[in-house]
Design a protein around this motif. Sequence first.
Motif, PDB file in Angstrom:
ATOM      1  N   GLU A   1     -17.047 -19.690  17.048  1.00 44.88           N
ATOM      2  CA  GLU A   1     -15.705 -18.841  16.973  1.00 44.88           C
ATOM      3  C   GLU A   1     -15.332 -18.395  15.818  1.00 44.88           C
ATOM      4  N   TYR A   2     -16.258 -18.553  14.790  1.00 40.89           N
ATOM      5  CA  TYR A   2     -15.668 -17.820  13.497  1.00 40.89           C
ATOM      6  C   TYR A   2     -16.163 -16.239  13.687  1.00 40.89           C
ATOM      7  N   PHE A   3     -17.184 -16.054  14.214  1.00 43.67           N
ATOM      8  CA  PHE A   3     -17.531 -14.658  14.324  1.00 43.67           C
ATOM      9  C   PHE A   3     -17.140 -14.148  15.668  1.00 43.67           C
ATOM     10  N   GLU A   4     -16.470 -12.954  15.528  1.00 45.35           N
ATOM     11  CA  GLU A   4     -16.078 -12.263  16.508  1.00 45.35           C
ATOM     12  C   GLU A   4     -16.822 -10.953  16.905  1.00 45.35           C
ATOM     13  N   GLU A   5     -17.102 -10.813  18.285  1.00 39.97           N
ATOM     14  CA  GLU A   5     -17.838  -9.654  18.363  1.00 39.97           C
ATOM     15  C   GLU A   5     -16.993  -8.547  18.015  1.00 39.97           C
ATOM     16  N   ASP A   6     -17.685  -7.529  17.403  1.00 38.07           N
ATOM     17  CA  ASP A   6     -17.018  -6.255  16.822  1.00 38.07           C
ATOM     18  C   ASP A   6     -17.694  -5.097  17.358  1.00 38.07           C
ATOM     19  N   ASP A   7     -18.598  -5.235  18.521  1.00 40.62           N
ATOM     20  CA  ASP A   7     -18.899  -4.096  19.242  1.00 40.62           C
ATOM     21  C   ASP A   7     -17.891  -2.875  19.580  1.00 40.62           C
ATOM     22  N   ASP A   8     -16.437  -3.187  19.927  1.00 42.26           N
ATOM     23  CA  ASP A   8     -15.650  -2.155  20.184  1.00 42.26           C
ATOM     24  C   ASP A   8     -15.015  -1.494  19.029  1.00 42.26           C
ATOM     25  N   ILE A   9     -14.324  -0.560  19.257  1.00 40.23           N
ATOM     26  CA  ILE A   9     -13.781   0.495  18.076  1.00 40.23           C
ATOM     27  C   ILE A   9     -12.440  -0.447  17.528  1.00 40.23           C
ATOM     28  N   ASP A  10     -12.514  -0.729  16.321  1.00 39.41           N
ATOM     29  CA  ASP A  10     -11.528  -1.376  15.676  1.00 39.41           C
ATOM     30  C   ASP A  10     -10.496  -0.302  15.047  1.00 39.41           C
ATOM     31  N   LEU A  11      -9.371  -0.331  15.702  1.00 35.38           N
ATOM     32  CA  LEU A  11      -8.256   0.678  15.119  1.00 35.38           C
ATOM     33  C   LEU A  11      -8.063   0.681  13.620  1.00 35.38           C
ATOM     34  N   VAL A  12      -7.960  -0.581  13.191  1.00 29.40           N
ATOM     35  CA  VAL A  12      -7.904  -0.915  11.579  1.00 29.40           C
ATOM     36  C   VAL A  12      -8.828  -0.188  10.884  1.00 29.40           C
ATOM     37  N   ASP A  13     -10.076  -0.577  11.550  1.00 28.14           N
ATOM     38  CA  ASP A  13     -11.149   0.076  10.664  1.00 28.14           C
ATOM     39  C   ASP A  13     -11.254   1.575  10.576  1.00 28.14           C
ATOM     40  N   LEU A  14     -10.829   2.306  11.703  1.00 26.39           N
ATOM     41  CA  LEU A  14     -10.460   3.776  11.752  1.00 26.39           C
ATOM     42  C   LEU A  14      -9.404   4.171  10.723  1.00 26.39           C
TER      43      LEU A  14
END
Length: 244
Positions: free
Chosen positions: A9-22
């Motif tokens: 649960e600590y690691f979240e899938e990050d395959d989707d585009i993260d708006l914050v990262d953009l």
Amino acid sequence: MKKNYHDDEYFEEDDDIDLVDLVFTLLRRWKLIVLTAVPVIILGVFFAMTRPNLYEAETTLIISNNATAGITLDSGDLSVNQKLVVTYSEIAKSRDVMSRVIKKYDLKENLEEIAEKISVTPVTNTELIRLTYVDKDPKLAEAVTNELATEFIKKVGQVMRIRNISVVEKATEPVEPLPKKRVLIILASIVLGTMVGAGFVFAIELLYSKVRKPSDMEKILGVKMLGMIPEVVLDEEGEDSHES
């Protein structure tokens, strides 16, 4: 309470585009965005400041119901006239009409360029139509507009057999030039330049091969991450504190 670093649960899938990262990507590369946008903005400002003065002359025509010579219009033709504006516009921009005007005033533009300067629009709920012509020379704009109206009336009589089109108001020499919309052009260039810069930044980020996230390692190695080694820092009391 300490977190279990190998917990799924600590690691979240990050395959989707993260708006914050953009957002942070744009902030991190703001200098590149500015450098890309500046030439576009400069071109926009130059275009806005060097636009020539254009003058629009206008003449008003009427399709009357008077029972004069030729075929007359009945009471139902008011709505029909509104629907025929496209036809009238094409007649006014016909090769025959424009060729005669070009020949009379020795215009340098070709037929396509002249057609772009001509506009035929209806006056709502009336039998009136407006014919306008735009040119850099206000006197020439006036003369060409009146000549277009004359040739237009002749051509409509030949093609549509309507003999009761007449001029209500002749075109006069325009005094004020058309608005140049410089502020709008500059704002549009700013938006366009920013979009081009942001697109350039995103393209670079897509080609950027440095590993930044745990999910990047999973994609490269093709295996699931089991855990993360935390950074151990000794505080003043000698106790261990974990910072991931």
